[in-house]
Scaffold this motif. Structure first.
Motif, mmCIF file in Angstrom:
data_model
loop_
_atom_site.group_PDB
_atom_site.id
_atom_site.type_symbol
_atom_site.label_atom_id
_atom_site.label_comp_id
_atom_site.label_asym_id
_atom_site.label_seq_id
_atom_site.Cartn_x
_atom_site.Cartn_y
_atom_site.Cartn_z
ATOM 1 N N ARG A 78 0.786 -1.212 -0.105
ATOM 2 C CA ARG A 78 0.061 -0.067 0.007
ATOM 3 C C ARG A 78 0.884 1.309 0.162
ATOM 4 O O ARG A 78 1.052 1.517 0.743
ATOM 5 N N PRO A 79 1.208 1.587 -1.128
ATOM 6 C CA PRO A 79 2.047 2.951 -1.348
ATOM 7 C C PRO A 79 1.491 4.137 -0.474
ATOM 8 O O PRO A 79 0.327 4.107 -0.467
ATOM 9 N N PRO A 80 2.487 4.939 -0.108
ATOM 10 C CA PRO A 80 1.973 6.322 0.542
ATOM 11 C C PRO A 80 1.196 7.059 -0.248
ATOM 12 O O PRO A 80 1.300 7.011 -1.521
ATOM 13 N N PRO A 81 0.674 8.041 0.327
ATOM 14 C CA PRO A 81 -0.231 9.105 -0.631
ATOM 15 C C PRO A 81 0.605 9.843 -1.255
ATOM 16 O O PRO A 81 1.803 10.193 -0.917
ATOM 17 N N PRO A 82 0.563 10.721 -2.529
ATOM 18 C CA PRO A 82 1.239 11.316 -3.205
ATOM 19 C C PRO A 82 1.651 12.502 -2.518
ATOM 20 O O PRO A 82 0.779 13.186 -1.480
ATOM 21 N N LEU A 83 2.776 13.093 -2.633
ATOM 22 C CA LEU A 83 3.056 14.487 -2.123
ATOM 23 C C LEU A 83 2.386 15.388 -2.752
ATOM 24 O O LEU A 83 2.045 15.425 -3.762
ATOM 25 N N PRO A 84 2.098 16.531 -1.912
ATOM 26 C CA PRO A 84 1.417 17.692 -2.218
ATOM 27 C C PRO A 84 2.217 18.573 -3.466
ATOM 28 O O PRO A 84 3.355 18.520 -3.653
ATOM 29 N N ASP A 85 1.264 18.871 -4.582
ATOM 30 C CA ASP A 85 1.895 19.792 -5.571
ATOM 31 C C ASP A 85 2.632 21.044 -5.320
ATOM 32 O O ASP A 85 3.712 21.583 -6.115
ATOM 33 N N SER A 86 2.576 21.654 -4.088
ATOM 34 C CA SER A 86 3.252 22.502 -3.569
ATOM 35 C C SER A 86 4.459 22.649 -3.153
ATOM 36 O O SER A 86 5.282 23.687 -2.914
ATOM 37 N N LEU A 87 5.013 21.545 -3.097
ATOM 38 C CA LEU A 87 6.502 21.279 -2.670
ATOM 39 C C LEU A 87 7.282 21.570 -3.807
ATOM 40 O O LEU A 87 7.204 21.125 -4.771
ATOM 41 N N ARG A 88 8.633 22.235 -3.107
ATOM 42 C CA ARG A 88 9.723 22.452 -3.853
ATOM 43 C C ARG A 88 10.494 21.104 -3.866
ATOM 44 O O ARG A 88 10.458 20.370 -3.394
ATOM 45 N N ILE A 90 13.640 20.706 -3.472
ATOM 46 C CA ILE A 90 14.777 20.582 -2.527
ATOM 47 C C ILE A 90 13.818 20.135 -1.144
ATOM 48 O O ILE A 90 14.351 19.298 -0.358
ATOM 49 N N GLU A 91 12.571 20.523 -1.058
ATOM 50 C CA GLU A 91 11.543 19.992 0.007
ATOM 51 C C GLU A 91 11.442 18.389 -0.411
ATOM 52 O O GLU A 91 11.403 17.269 0.552
ATOM 53 N N ILE A 92 11.127 17.971 -1.669
ATOM 54 C CA ILE A 92 11.195 16.680 -1.819
ATOM 55 C C ILE A 92 12.216 15.763 -1.814
ATOM 56 O O ILE A 92 12.413 14.580 -1.301
#
Length: 94
Positions: A78-88, A90-92
């Protein structure tokens, strides 16, 4: 159309309850193991109390290992939910 709705609902829901439970179980176990590690340091050598605390410390450590292996398998299924689109970027990367 249904697949998009399910993907959106999953992303909004975040991690499933099992993943959250495993996370907090490991957190509690780690705190207990660290606490027992400090207790071991204060108990006299070759005493029954020290042996019991060491046994408990090792047992909880192995329990953490087993739970983490289960957590890895659960995450693979069960993969984790996707990261928010607002992340830069460097944050990813962090």
């Amino acid at each position: 159309m249904t697949v998009g709705f399910l993907a959106t609902a999953r992303a909004e829901a975040g991690y499933d309850p099992v993943a959250r439970g495993i996370h907090w179980l490991v957190a509690v176990l780690v705190v207990a193991v660290v606490g027992l590690g400090w207790v071991v340091d204060g108990t006299p050598r070759n005493s029954p109390t020290r042996e019991w605390v060491l046994l408990l410390h090792r047992s909880l450590g192995l329990t953490i290992l087993i739970v983490m292996l289960f957590r890895a398998a659960w995450r693979r299924l069960r993969p984790p939910p996707p990261l928010p689109d607002s992340l830069r970027l460097i944050e990813i990367a962090l």
